[in-house]
Design an enzyme around this catalytic site. Sequence first.
Site, short mmCIF file in Angstrom:
data_model
loop_
_atom_site.label_atom_id
_atom_site.label_comp_id
_atom_site.label_asym_id
_atom_site.label_seq_id
_atom_site.Cartn_x
_atom_site.Cartn_y
_atom_site.Cartn_z
N ASP A 1 50.13 14.09 -20.10
CA ASP A 1 50.49 15.36 -19.49
C ASP A 1 50.32 15.20 -17.97
O ASP A 1 49.68 14.25 -17.51
CB ASP A 1 49.56 16.44 -20.05
CG ASP A 1 49.59 17.72 -19.25
OD1 ASP A 1 50.70 18.27 -19.08
OD2 ASP A 1 48.52 18.17 -18.80
N ASP B 1 49.98 18.25 -15.11
CA ASP B 1 49.01 19.19 -14.54
C ASP B 1 47.68 19.17 -15.29
O ASP B 1 47.64 19.37 -16.51
CB ASP B 1 49.57 20.62 -14.59
CG ASP B 1 50.51 20.93 -13.44
OD1 ASP B 1 50.60 20.11 -12.52
OD2 ASP B 1 51.15 21.99 -13.45
#
Length: 261
Positions: free
Chosen positions: A24, A26
Amino acid sequence: MSSAAAQYPPLNERPIRDTICLFDVDGTLTPARRGASPEMVELLKKLRAKVAIGFVGGSDLVKQEEQLGSKGRAVVDMFDFCFAENGLTAFRQGTALASNSFITWLGEDRYKPLANFILHYIADMDIPIKRGTFIEFRNGMINVSPIGRNASVQERHDFEAYDKIHNVRKAFVDTLREKFADYGLTYSIGGQISFDVFPQGWDKTYCLQHVEKEFKTIHFFGDKTYEGGNDYEIFSDPRTIGHTVTKPEDTMAELYKLFDL
Protein backbone atom coordinates in the site's frame (compact mmCIF):
# COMPACT_ATOMS: atom_id res chain seq x y z
CA MET A 1 11.69 -4.02 -19.84
CA SER A 2 12.71 -0.50 -18.82
CA SER A 3 16.38 0.46 -18.58
CA ALA A 4 15.99 0.89 -14.81
CA ALA A 5 14.64 -2.65 -14.44
CA ALA A 6 17.68 -3.96 -16.34
CA GLN A 7 19.87 -2.91 -13.37
CA TYR A 8 18.34 -5.74 -11.33
CA PRO A 9 18.37 -9.51 -11.92
CA PRO A 10 15.50 -10.81 -14.06
CA LEU A 11 12.39 -11.52 -12.01
CA ASN A 12 12.90 -15.28 -12.19
CA GLU A 13 16.53 -14.94 -11.06
CA ARG A 14 16.15 -12.82 -7.92
CA PRO A 15 17.89 -14.45 -4.92
CA ILE A 16 14.56 -15.09 -3.16
CA ARG A 17 12.75 -16.93 -5.94
CA ASP A 18 9.06 -16.75 -6.86
CA THR A 19 8.41 -14.00 -4.28
CA ILE A 20 6.96 -10.52 -4.58
CA CYS A 21 6.32 -7.81 -2.00
CA LEU A 22 3.32 -5.57 -2.67
CA PHE A 23 2.85 -2.35 -0.72
CA ASP A 24 0.00 0.00 0.00
CA VAL A 25 1.17 3.62 -0.37
CA ASP A 26 -0.34 6.04 2.20
CA GLY A 27 0.64 5.05 5.73
CA THR A 28 2.79 2.17 4.48
CA LEU A 29 5.48 3.53 2.16
CA THR A 30 4.78 7.21 2.83
CA PRO A 31 3.00 9.38 5.38
CA ALA A 32 -0.53 10.16 4.09
CA ARG A 33 -0.30 12.22 0.87
CA ARG A 34 3.40 12.94 1.54
CA GLY A 35 6.52 11.78 -0.25
CA ALA A 36 8.63 8.72 0.50
CA SER A 37 11.69 9.36 2.65
CA PRO A 38 15.19 8.90 1.16
CA GLU A 39 15.67 6.04 3.63
CA MET A 40 12.58 4.27 2.31
CA VAL A 41 13.68 4.72 -1.30
CA GLU A 42 17.11 3.26 -0.53
CA LEU A 43 15.60 0.32 1.35
CA LEU A 44 13.29 -0.48 -1.57
CA LYS A 45 16.31 -0.55 -3.87
CA LYS A 46 18.00 -3.11 -1.60
CA LEU A 47 14.82 -5.15 -1.38
CA ARG A 48 14.37 -5.13 -5.15
CA ALA A 49 17.78 -6.73 -5.56
CA LYS A 50 16.43 -9.74 -3.62
CA VAL A 51 12.73 -10.01 -4.54
CA ALA A 52 10.23 -8.49 -6.96
CA ILE A 53 8.48 -5.39 -5.58
CA GLY A 54 5.31 -3.49 -6.45
CA PHE A 55 2.88 -0.96 -5.05
CA VAL A 56 -0.92 -1.05 -5.13
CA GLY A 57 -2.79 2.15 -4.34
CA GLY A 58 -6.23 3.61 -4.89
CA SER A 59 -5.01 6.93 -6.29
CA ASP A 60 -4.26 7.51 -9.96
CA LEU A 61 -0.74 7.20 -11.37
CA VAL A 62 -0.13 10.96 -11.25
CA LYS A 63 -0.58 11.02 -7.46
CA GLN A 64 1.55 7.89 -7.05
CA GLU A 65 4.25 9.62 -9.05
CA GLU A 66 4.08 12.65 -6.76
CA GLN A 67 4.51 10.50 -3.65
CA LEU A 68 6.84 7.74 -4.78
CA GLY A 69 8.75 9.10 -7.76
CA SER A 70 12.27 10.25 -6.91
CA LYS A 71 14.28 13.00 -8.53
CA GLY A 72 15.21 11.94 -12.03
CA ARG A 73 13.39 8.60 -11.91
CA ALA A 74 9.76 7.80 -12.74
CA VAL A 75 7.77 5.63 -10.36
CA VAL A 76 7.30 2.94 -13.04
CA ASP A 77 11.09 2.54 -13.01
CA MET A 78 11.32 2.20 -9.22
CA PHE A 79 9.06 -0.86 -8.93
CA ASP A 80 8.74 -4.06 -10.93
CA PHE A 81 4.95 -3.74 -10.76
CA CYS A 82 2.94 -0.52 -10.45
CA PHE A 83 -0.76 -0.82 -9.66
CA ALA A 84 -2.55 2.54 -9.56
CA GLU A 85 -6.31 2.63 -8.89
CA ASN A 86 -6.10 -0.87 -7.37
CA GLY A 87 -4.54 -2.22 -10.57
CA LEU A 88 -7.01 -0.73 -13.08
CA THR A 89 -3.90 1.07 -14.33
CA ALA A 90 -1.02 -1.40 -14.25
CA PHE A 91 2.62 -1.62 -15.34
CA ARG A 92 5.05 -4.53 -15.39
CA GLN A 93 8.67 -3.41 -15.55
CA GLY A 94 7.67 -0.16 -17.26
CA THR A 95 5.27 -1.71 -19.78
CA ALA A 96 1.54 -0.94 -19.50
CA LEU A 97 -0.83 -3.86 -18.89
CA ALA A 98 -4.54 -4.15 -19.73
CA SER A 99 -6.76 -1.44 -18.19
CA ASN A 100 -10.46 -1.05 -17.36
CA SER A 101 -12.96 1.79 -16.83
CA PHE A 102 -15.44 2.54 -14.04
CA ILE A 103 -17.76 4.68 -16.20
CA THR A 104 -17.86 2.09 -18.99
CA TRP A 105 -18.83 -0.57 -16.46
CA LEU A 106 -21.46 1.53 -14.62
CA GLY A 107 -22.86 3.66 -17.44
CA GLU A 108 -23.65 7.39 -17.44
CA ASP A 109 -27.36 6.87 -16.71
CA ARG A 110 -26.52 5.11 -13.44
CA TYR A 111 -23.56 7.27 -12.51
CA LYS A 112 -25.43 10.60 -12.56
CA PRO A 113 -27.97 9.66 -9.83
CA LEU A 114 -25.09 8.37 -7.67
CA ALA A 115 -23.04 11.56 -8.12
CA ASN A 116 -26.07 13.79 -7.53
CA PHE A 117 -26.97 11.96 -4.32
CA ILE A 118 -23.38 12.20 -3.00
CA LEU A 119 -23.19 15.94 -3.66
CA HIS A 120 -26.59 16.59 -2.03
CA TYR A 121 -25.56 14.49 0.98
CA ILE A 122 -22.33 16.47 1.42
CA ALA A 123 -24.20 19.78 0.99
CA ASP A 124 -26.48 18.84 3.90
CA MET A 125 -23.64 17.52 6.08
CA ASP A 126 -22.66 19.60 9.11
CA ILE A 127 -18.92 19.20 9.70
CA PRO A 128 -16.41 21.79 10.98
CA ILE A 129 -15.01 22.80 7.57
CA LYS A 130 -15.44 22.03 3.87
CA ARG A 131 -13.04 22.80 1.05
CA GLY A 132 -13.28 21.59 -2.55
CA THR A 133 -13.19 18.53 -4.85
CA PHE A 134 -15.73 16.36 -3.06
CA ILE A 135 -15.86 13.76 -5.86
CA GLU A 136 -12.68 12.86 -7.70
CA PHE A 137 -13.44 10.90 -10.87
CA ARG A 138 -10.79 8.30 -11.67
CA ASN A 139 -10.40 5.66 -14.34
CA GLY A 140 -11.38 2.73 -12.12
CA MET A 141 -13.39 4.36 -9.33
CA ILE A 142 -14.61 7.56 -7.75
CA ASN A 143 -13.11 8.96 -4.56
CA VAL A 144 -15.51 10.76 -2.23
CA SER A 145 -14.32 13.23 0.41
CA PRO A 146 -16.76 14.94 2.83
CA ILE A 147 -14.23 17.69 3.60
CA GLY A 148 -12.90 17.88 0.02
CA ARG A 149 -9.57 16.77 -1.38
CA ASN A 150 -8.31 20.37 -1.48
CA ALA A 151 -7.94 20.33 2.31
CA SER A 152 -4.51 21.25 3.67
CA VAL A 153 -2.30 18.76 5.49
CA GLN A 154 -3.36 20.14 8.88
CA GLU A 155 -7.03 20.16 7.87
CA ARG A 156 -6.67 16.50 6.86
CA HIS A 157 -5.23 15.64 10.28
CA ASP A 158 -8.06 17.53 11.99
CA PHE A 159 -10.75 15.82 9.93
CA GLU A 160 -9.27 12.37 10.55
CA ALA A 161 -9.40 13.02 14.31
CA TYR A 162 -12.98 14.32 14.02
CA ASP A 163 -14.01 11.32 11.92
CA LYS A 164 -12.64 8.86 14.47
CA ILE A 165 -15.10 10.32 16.99
CA HIS A 166 -18.12 11.02 14.77
CA ASN A 167 -17.76 8.26 12.11
CA VAL A 168 -18.72 10.64 9.30
CA ARG A 169 -17.39 8.43 6.53
CA LYS A 170 -18.85 5.23 7.96
CA ALA A 171 -22.34 6.76 8.18
CA PHE A 172 -21.99 8.10 4.63
CA VAL A 173 -20.95 4.68 3.31
CA ASP A 174 -23.79 2.94 5.16
CA THR A 175 -26.28 5.31 3.54
CA LEU A 176 -24.87 4.73 0.06
CA ARG A 177 -24.91 0.95 0.50
CA GLU A 178 -28.61 1.10 1.35
CA LYS A 179 -29.58 3.66 -1.29
CA PHE A 180 -27.68 2.01 -4.17
CA ALA A 181 -27.89 -1.62 -3.07
CA ASP A 182 -28.60 -2.79 -6.62
CA TYR A 183 -25.52 -1.12 -8.14
CA GLY A 184 -23.00 -3.85 -7.26
CA LEU A 185 -20.54 -1.39 -5.73
CA THR A 186 -17.94 -1.64 -3.00
CA TYR A 187 -17.26 1.25 -0.61
CA SER A 188 -13.80 1.30 0.94
CA ILE A 189 -12.61 3.80 3.57
CA GLY A 190 -8.94 4.71 3.23
CA GLY A 191 -6.50 7.49 3.93
CA GLN A 192 -7.48 10.38 6.18
CA ILE A 193 -10.36 12.13 4.46
CA SER A 194 -12.13 9.99 1.87
CA PHE A 195 -13.49 6.67 0.68
CA ASP A 196 -13.39 4.88 -2.68
CA VAL A 197 -16.39 3.62 -4.64
CA PHE A 198 -15.82 0.91 -7.26
CA PRO A 199 -17.40 -2.24 -8.71
CA GLN A 200 -17.38 -5.34 -6.52
CA GLY A 201 -14.15 -7.22 -7.13
CA TRP A 202 -12.28 -4.06 -8.15
CA ASP A 203 -10.66 -3.66 -4.72
CA LYS A 204 -6.91 -4.16 -4.32
CA THR A 205 -7.27 -7.89 -5.03
CA TYR A 206 -7.88 -6.82 -8.65
CA CYS A 207 -4.10 -6.47 -9.10
CA LEU A 208 -3.41 -10.07 -8.09
CA GLN A 209 -4.43 -11.36 -11.52
CA HIS A 210 -1.20 -9.81 -12.82
CA VAL A 211 1.10 -11.57 -10.34
CA GLU A 212 -0.54 -14.75 -8.99
CA LYS A 213 0.66 -17.00 -11.83
CA GLU A 214 4.22 -15.67 -11.76
CA PHE A 215 4.85 -15.73 -8.00
CA LYS A 216 4.22 -18.47 -5.44
CA THR A 217 4.65 -16.14 -2.44
CA ILE A 218 2.94 -12.74 -2.38
CA HIS A 219 3.59 -10.54 0.65
CA PHE A 220 1.29 -7.56 1.16
CA PHE A 221 1.99 -4.67 3.53
CA GLY A 222 -0.77 -2.20 4.47
CA ASP A 223 -2.11 -0.03 7.28
CA LYS A 224 -5.89 -0.16 6.65
CA THR A 225 -6.14 -3.94 7.00
CA TYR A 226 -9.20 -3.98 9.28
CA GLU A 227 -12.63 -4.89 7.87
CA GLY A 228 -13.91 -1.87 5.96
CA GLY A 229 -10.41 -0.54 5.35
CA ASN A 230 -9.16 -0.36 1.79
CA ASP A 231 -6.39 -2.92 2.45
CA TYR A 232 -8.67 -5.51 4.05
CA GLU A 233 -9.59 -7.58 0.98
CA ILE A 234 -6.03 -8.08 -0.28
CA PHE A 235 -4.64 -8.48 3.26
CA SER A 236 -7.10 -11.30 4.03
CA ASP A 237 -7.00 -12.91 0.58
CA PRO A 238 -5.72 -16.52 0.72
CA ARG A 239 -3.29 -15.76 -2.10
CA THR A 240 -1.32 -13.29 0.04
CA ILE A 241 0.67 -13.20 3.28
CA GLY A 242 -0.62 -10.07 4.99
CA HIS A 243 1.42 -7.73 7.17
CA THR A 244 -0.24 -4.91 9.14
CA VAL A 245 1.81 -1.74 9.68
CA THR A 246 0.90 1.63 11.17
CA LYS A 247 3.50 3.88 9.53
CA PRO A 248 6.42 3.72 7.06
CA GLU A 249 8.89 3.09 9.88
CA ASP A 250 6.96 -0.09 10.75
CA THR A 251 7.21 -1.21 7.14
CA MET A 252 10.96 -0.67 7.12
CA ALA A 253 11.41 -2.57 10.39
CA GLU A 254 9.36 -5.49 9.04
CA LEU A 255 11.41 -5.62 5.83
CA TYR A 256 14.71 -5.57 7.72
CA LYS A 257 13.48 -8.49 9.82
CA LEU A 258 11.96 -10.58 7.02
CA PHE A 259 14.62 -10.15 4.35
CA ASP A 260 17.83 -9.52 6.31
CA LEU A 261 18.50 -6.20 4.56
